[in-house]
Design a protein around this motif. Structure first.
Motif, PDB file in Angstrom:
ATOM      1  N   LYS A 146       0.472  -1.147   0.072  1.00 48.76           N
ATOM      2  CA  LYS A 146       0.144  -0.213   0.400  1.00 48.76           C
ATOM      3  C   LYS A 146       1.014   1.518   0.298  1.00 48.76           C
ATOM      4  CE  LYS A 146      -4.363  -2.674   2.515  1.00 48.76           C
ATOM      5  NZ  LYS A 146      -4.783  -1.831   3.507  1.00 48.76           N
ATOM      6  N   GLU A 147       0.521   2.107  -0.763  1.00 51.88           N
ATOM      7  CA  GLU A 147       1.260   2.649  -1.173  1.00 51.88           C
ATOM      8  C   GLU A 147       0.724   4.835  -0.918  1.00 51.88           C
ATOM      9  OE1 GLU A 147       4.603   3.935  -2.257  1.00 51.88           O
ATOM     10  OE2 GLU A 147       4.814   2.082  -3.328  1.00 51.88           O
ATOM     11  N   TYR A 148       1.030   5.214  -0.021  1.00 50.86           N
ATOM     12  CA  TYR A 148       0.030   6.179   1.070  1.00 50.86           C
ATOM     13  C   TYR A 148       0.585   7.758   1.088  1.00 50.86           C
ATOM     14  CZ  TYR A 148      -2.525   2.886   3.864  1.00 50.86           C
ATOM     15  OH  TYR A 148      -3.210   2.045   4.134  1.00 50.86           O
ATOM     16  N   LYS A 149       0.520   8.785   1.150  1.00 43.47           N
ATOM     17  CA  LYS A 149       0.556   9.883   0.818  1.00 43.47           C
ATOM     18  C   LYS A 149      -0.119  10.985   1.643  1.00 43.47           C
ATOM     19  CE  LYS A 149       1.373  14.172  -2.940  1.00 43.47           C
ATOM     20  NZ  LYS A 149       0.656  14.652  -4.402  1.00 43.47           N
ATOM     21  N   ILE A 150       0.590  11.575   2.190  1.00 44.84           N
ATOM     22  CA  ILE A 150      -0.609  12.814   2.820  1.00 44.84           C
ATOM     23  C   ILE A 150      -0.170  14.245   3.067  1.00 44.84           C
ATOM     24  CG2 ILE A 150      -0.634  13.417   6.058  1.00 44.84           C
ATOM     25  CD1 ILE A 150      -1.403  10.137   5.082  1.00 44.84           C
ATOM     26  N   VAL A 151      -1.202  14.754   2.439  1.00 44.36           N
ATOM     27  CA  VAL A 151      -1.047  15.994   2.295  1.00 44.36           C
ATOM     28  C   VAL A 151      -1.111  17.112   3.534  1.00 44.36           C
ATOM     29  CG1 VAL A 151      -1.822  18.121   0.724  1.00 44.36           C
ATOM     30  CG2 VAL A 151      -0.766  15.880   0.050  1.00 44.36           C
ATOM     31  N   ASN A 155     -11.965   9.151   1.674  1.00 44.98           N
ATOM     32  CA  ASN A 155     -13.195   9.588   2.172  1.00 44.98           C
ATOM     33  C   ASN A 155     -13.035  11.057   3.357  1.00 44.98           C
ATOM     34  OD1 ASN A 155     -16.139  10.122   2.769  1.00 44.98           O
ATOM     35  ND2 ASN A 155     -16.436   8.383   3.504  1.00 44.98           N
ATOM     36  N   GLN A 156     -13.437  11.923   2.775  1.00 48.51           N
ATOM     37  CA  GLN A 156     -13.264  12.679   3.623  1.00 48.51           C
ATOM     38  C   GLN A 156     -14.524  13.334   4.481  1.00 48.51           C
ATOM     39  OE1 GLN A 156     -11.262  15.587   1.187  1.00 48.51           O
ATOM     40  NE2 GLN A 156      -9.365  15.902   2.791  1.00 48.51           N
ATOM     41  N   ASP A 157     -15.668  12.060   4.430  1.00 47.55           N
ATOM     42  CA  ASP A 157     -16.592  12.757   4.734  1.00 47.55           C
ATOM     43  C   ASP A 157     -16.680  13.242   6.069  1.00 47.55           C
ATOM     44  OD1 ASP A 157     -18.026  12.850   2.413  1.00 47.55           O
ATOM     45  OD2 ASP A 157     -19.149  11.022   3.207  1.00 47.55           O
ATOM     46  N   ALA A 158     -15.896  12.518   7.665  1.00 50.78           N
ATOM     47  CA  ALA A 158     -15.454  12.457   8.402  1.00 50.78           C
ATOM     48  C   ALA A 158     -15.023  14.009   9.285  1.00 50.78           C
ATOM     49  CB  ALA A 158     -15.314  11.346   9.308  1.00 50.78           C
ATOM     50  N   ASP A 161     -12.139  13.030  13.534  1.00 54.38           N
ATOM     51  CA  ASP A 161     -11.718  11.438  13.073  1.00 54.38           C
ATOM     52  C   ASP A 161     -10.721  10.639  12.464  1.00 54.38           C
ATOM     53  OD1 ASP A 161     -14.026  11.444  15.535  1.00 54.38           O
ATOM     54  OD2 ASP A 161     -15.215  11.936  13.473  1.00 54.38           O
ATOM     55  N   TYR A 162     -10.841  12.037  10.995  1.00 55.41           N
ATOM     56  CA  TYR A 162     -10.024  11.780  10.468  1.00 55.41           C
ATOM     57  C   TYR A 162      -8.070  10.950  10.006  1.00 55.41           C
ATOM     58  CZ  TYR A 162      -9.387  12.411   4.757  1.00 55.41           C
ATOM     59  OH  TYR A 162      -8.607  11.819   3.685  1.00 55.41           O
ATOM     60  N   GLN A 163      -8.566  12.437  11.682  1.00 53.23           N
ATOM     61  CA  GLN A 163      -6.538  12.089  11.981  1.00 53.23           C
ATOM     62  C   GLN A 163      -6.265  10.902  12.903  1.00 53.23           C
ATOM     63  OE1 GLN A 163      -3.575  13.871  11.538  1.00 53.23           O
ATOM     64  NE2 GLN A 163      -2.883  12.437  13.221  1.00 53.23           N
ATOM     65  N   LYS A 164      -8.009  10.798  13.915  1.00 52.06           N
ATOM     66  CA  LYS A 164      -7.235   9.370  14.585  1.00 52.06           C
ATOM     67  C   LYS A 164      -7.712   7.748  13.862  1.00 52.06           C
ATOM     68  CE  LYS A 164     -10.488   7.263  17.746  1.00 52.06           C
ATOM     69  NZ  LYS A 164      -9.529   6.492  19.103  1.00 52.06           N
ATOM     70  N   TYR A 165      -8.336   8.215  11.900  1.00 51.61           N
ATOM     71  CA  TYR A 165      -8.283   7.099  11.273  1.00 51.61           C
ATOM     72  C   TYR A 165      -6.910   6.351  10.748  1.00 51.61           C
ATOM     73  CZ  TYR A 165      -8.880   4.461   6.588  1.00 51.61           C
ATOM     74  OH  TYR A 165      -8.681   3.728   6.146  1.00 51.61           O
ATOM     75  N   ILE A 174      -5.733  12.385   2.862  1.00 50.18           N
ATOM     76  CA  ILE A 174      -5.273  10.930   2.850  1.00 50.18           C
ATOM     77  C   ILE A 174      -4.883  10.262   1.860  1.00 50.18           C
ATOM     78  CG2 ILE A 174      -4.753   8.669   3.726  1.00 50.18           C
ATOM     79  CD1 ILE A 174      -5.525  10.596   6.178  1.00 50.18           C
ATOM     80  N   TYR A 175      -3.868  10.112   1.004  1.00 51.92           N
ATOM     81  CA  TYR A 175      -4.118   9.001  -0.380  1.00 51.92           C
ATOM     82  C   TYR A 175      -3.913   8.047  -0.194  1.00 51.92           C
ATOM     83  CZ  TYR A 175      -5.437  14.352  -2.737  1.00 51.92           C
ATOM     84  OH  TYR A 175      -5.135  14.553  -2.953  1.00 51.92           O
ATOM     85  N   LEU A 176      -4.458   6.597  -1.039  1.00 51.01           N
ATOM     86  CA  LEU A 176      -3.823   5.376  -0.546  1.00 51.01           C
ATOM     87  C   LEU A 176      -4.056   4.869  -2.534  1.00 51.01           C
ATOM     88  CD1 LEU A 176      -3.268   2.744   0.006  1.00 51.01           C
ATOM     89  CD2 LEU A 176      -6.225   2.251   0.745  1.00 51.01           C
ATOM     90  N   ASN A 177      -2.635   4.840  -2.771  1.00 48.18           N
ATOM     91  CA  ASN A 177      -2.107   3.859  -4.147  1.00 48.18           C
ATOM     92  C   ASN A 177      -2.810   5.137  -5.112  1.00 48.18           C
ATOM     93  OD1 ASN A 177      -1.360   1.871  -3.002  1.00 48.18           O
ATOM     94  ND2 ASN A 177      -3.289   0.357  -2.400  1.00 48.18           N
ATOM     95  N   GLY A 178      -2.990   6.767  -5.115  1.00 43.62           N
ATOM     96  CA  GLY A 178      -3.251   7.237  -5.493  1.00 43.62           C
ATOM     97  C   GLY A 178      -4.615   8.326  -5.438  1.00 43.62           C
TER      98      GLY A 178
END
Length: 571
Positions: free
Chosen positions: A84-89, A107-110, A114-118, A99-103
């Motif tokens: 899994k390739e991740y990118k944090i901006v 989901n940013q609904d939260a 909560d996004y940080q906790k994830y 947060i990007y996973l494999n490009g």
């Protein structure tokens, strides 16, 4: 294992609008050098801000923004976990967190929290505190493990051993236990209320059985009282009726009076007309000397006789009018008297109507009371209904008691689980198994740095340090150089444990000015040797002022200030 590959940042602290990019997995050992304020340590703040939203050093978030450009501060971090390739901006002005996973953008609904906790719980499986203990050893705002509180130490060890799930389970269990206790309390309250209702219902049934005849007697007494009232009202109606009859007799001449008044009024009008005509003739004879019909002269005697005649006539007619008016006045007085009596009769008739209405109301009351007497006399159905209600209440108590028993059983198992999940339960057993391994690794690194003491952490993560002569020491009693060796040994030990558990294991190790502070030359040389023994997957970055260490590292990154912006001069 988390393999950090790249960090990029711009308009962050002293960097300008062009990205500063550092490859994190290019070389096993990298030296970062530069003058004070050149931006060497910015990589620490960029990593911590990008991953956790706060810098490594004590810098307020608004101060992270470059004061010259004052916008579009951005940090980008790329890493992989397995395939899994991740990118944090993450950015400031505008605020960005992606947060990007494999490009693909996750989901940013939260909400942002909560996004940080994830990110921390499901991707990194690291929090800020653990990251700064395992990845970074700095001289800025870093708090060494030995200076942390007992709870903070436990939190880091639990992260290392991947047993924080038990703490999470314990928190869930606490909520569940609280919920069950609340339900039990509610049931106990409901049972108490139901039992009280049953007692009241039983008393009510007994009262119905004992007081049924009393109720019938009371109703009959009420009927008798109302009947007496009706009789008295009847007497009052009869009395008023007799008075009306008598008064009617007093006004039976009303029609005669009305007829006489009419006749007299008509007669008076005729008499007044005759007086007018007589006065007109008198006026003619007084003012004329010739007869208008035959044109003959009228003698004074004729005029005098006619005037006298008409005058007598007027006198007689006026006497008749006066008599007629006198009779009319008497008749009007009688009509007025009749009207007064008629008004009295009308008032009495209203009273009789009200009394008759009252009789109707009381008769309805009597009918209702008689119906109640019949119902009370045959009240077995009501008592049976109340007994049925009592049975339902009893069933409710039994059902509530059964529910309480089930909840008590559930609470028992929750209490047992709580004992297992407490810090003194399963986690302590796991930690007990790893403590000897931890202490062994810590002492191995201490000895590798020529610091020959026996270092031991107990189950509460308190240290016991003994010298060769078995003298006991505590961490604060050592010199700064000795403390730094302990901090280094602990950090390297935590990385070794993480590698064993493959949970919080990363390829990245950053030492900020460790070689420039309290570590002596001998300790520094030993640390070089230790760094060379690290596994091939580890990428070590050392931030230092010492230019003399070039030959110790595979690659060097030099930072410099140009036009007030930090930039890489050599990489």
């Amino acid at each position: 294992m988390i393999v950090f590959e790249k960090v990029r940042y711009k308009n962050f602290l002293s960097t300008g609008n062009a990205f500063t990019e550092i490859l994190l997995n290019r070389s096993p050992t990298t030296l970062i050098i530069g003058e004070n304020g050149s931006g060497k340590s910015t990589i620490l703040d960029a990593l911590c801000f990008g991953l956790f939203g706060k810098p490594f050093r004590n810098i307020n978030k608004p101060q992270l923004l470059n004061t010259i450009n004052n916008k579009q501060a951005v940090v980008e971090i790329e890493f992989r976990i397995g395939k899994k390739e991740y990118k944090i901006v993450r950015g400031i002005k505008p605020n960005v967190f992606e947060i990007y996973l494999n490009g693909e953008l996750l989901n940013q609904d939260a909400a942002s929290r909560d996004y940080q906790k994830y990110l921390e719980d499901h991707v990194l499986k690291l929090n800020y505190k653990s990251f700064t203990q395992i990845v970074i050893l700095g001289s800025a705002s870093f708090t060494p493990f030995m200076q942390l509180s007992t709870n903070a130490r436990r939190e880091i060890i639990e992260d290392l051993l991947d047993i924080t799930v038990f703490s999470t389970m314990n928190e869930v269990l606490k909520d569940k236990t609280t919920d069950v206790k609340s339900k039990i309390t509610d049931l106990e309250t409901k049972i108490t209320i139901a039992k009280n209702k049953a007692e009241v219902q039983q008393e009510y049934i007994t009262k119905l059985e004992n007081d049924r005849q009393k109720a019938v007697d009371l109703l009959k007494k009420e009927v008798a009282n109302v009947q007496i009232k009706v009789h008295l009202i009847g007497n009052e109606i009869e009395m008023h009726t007799n008075i009306i009859d008598n008064k009617v007799l007093l006004i039976d001449d009303f029609d005669d009076c009305t007829s006489k008044k009419h006749k007299l009024t008509h007669l008076t009008a005729k008499l007044i007309d005759r007086v007018k005509k007589a006065n007109d003739e008198i006026d003619f004879y007084e003012n004329n000397d010739t007869c208008p019909t035959c044109s003959q002269n009228l003698s004074e005697q004729i005029k005098a006789d006619n005037i006298a005649k008409q005058t007598n006539k007027v006198t007689d007619i006026e006497a008749a009018v006066e008599e007629a008016n006198k009779q009319i006045k008497e008749i009007e007085d009688r009509i007025s008297e009749i009207a007064t009596i008629q008004s009295e009769i009308n008032e009495l008739q209203k009273v009789i109507i009200e009394l008759n209405n009252e009789v109707k109301v009381n008769n309805k009351i009597i009918a209702k009371l008689n119906a109640e007497i019949d119902a009370a006399s045959n009240n077995d159905v009501d008592i049976d209904n109340e007994r049925a209600k009592l049975k339902n209440i009893a069933k409710e108590v039994i059902n509530l008691s059964n529910d309480k028993s089930l909840l008590n059983e559930e609470k028992y198992y929750l209490d047992v689980a709580s004992i297992l999940l407490k810090d003194t339960g399963i986690k302590t057993k796991i930690i007990k198994q790893y403590l000897p391994v931890m202490n062994k690794i810590i002492n191995k690194y201490l000895q590798a740095m020529d610091f020959f003491v026996s270092f031991e952490l107990d189950e509460s993560f308190s240290e016991k340090i003994k010298s060769r002569h078995r003298d006991e020491f505590s961490y604060p009693s050592f010199s700064e150089g000795e403390k730094q060796r302990i901090d280094l040994a602990l950090m390297l030990a935590w990385r070794a444990i993480a590698r064993m558990k493959n949970s919080t294991n990363t390829n990245l190790l950053i030492l900020d000015e460790v070689f420039d502070s309290s570590l002596d030359a001998s300790g520094a040389d030993l640390l070089y040797l230790i760094l060379d023994t690290l596994d091939a997957n580890t990428n070590v970055f050392v931030i230092s002022h010492r230019d003399s260490m070039f030959d110790k590292f595979r690659s060097v990154i030099r930072f410099e200030k140009k036009n007030n912006f930090s930039q890489i001069a050599r990489q």
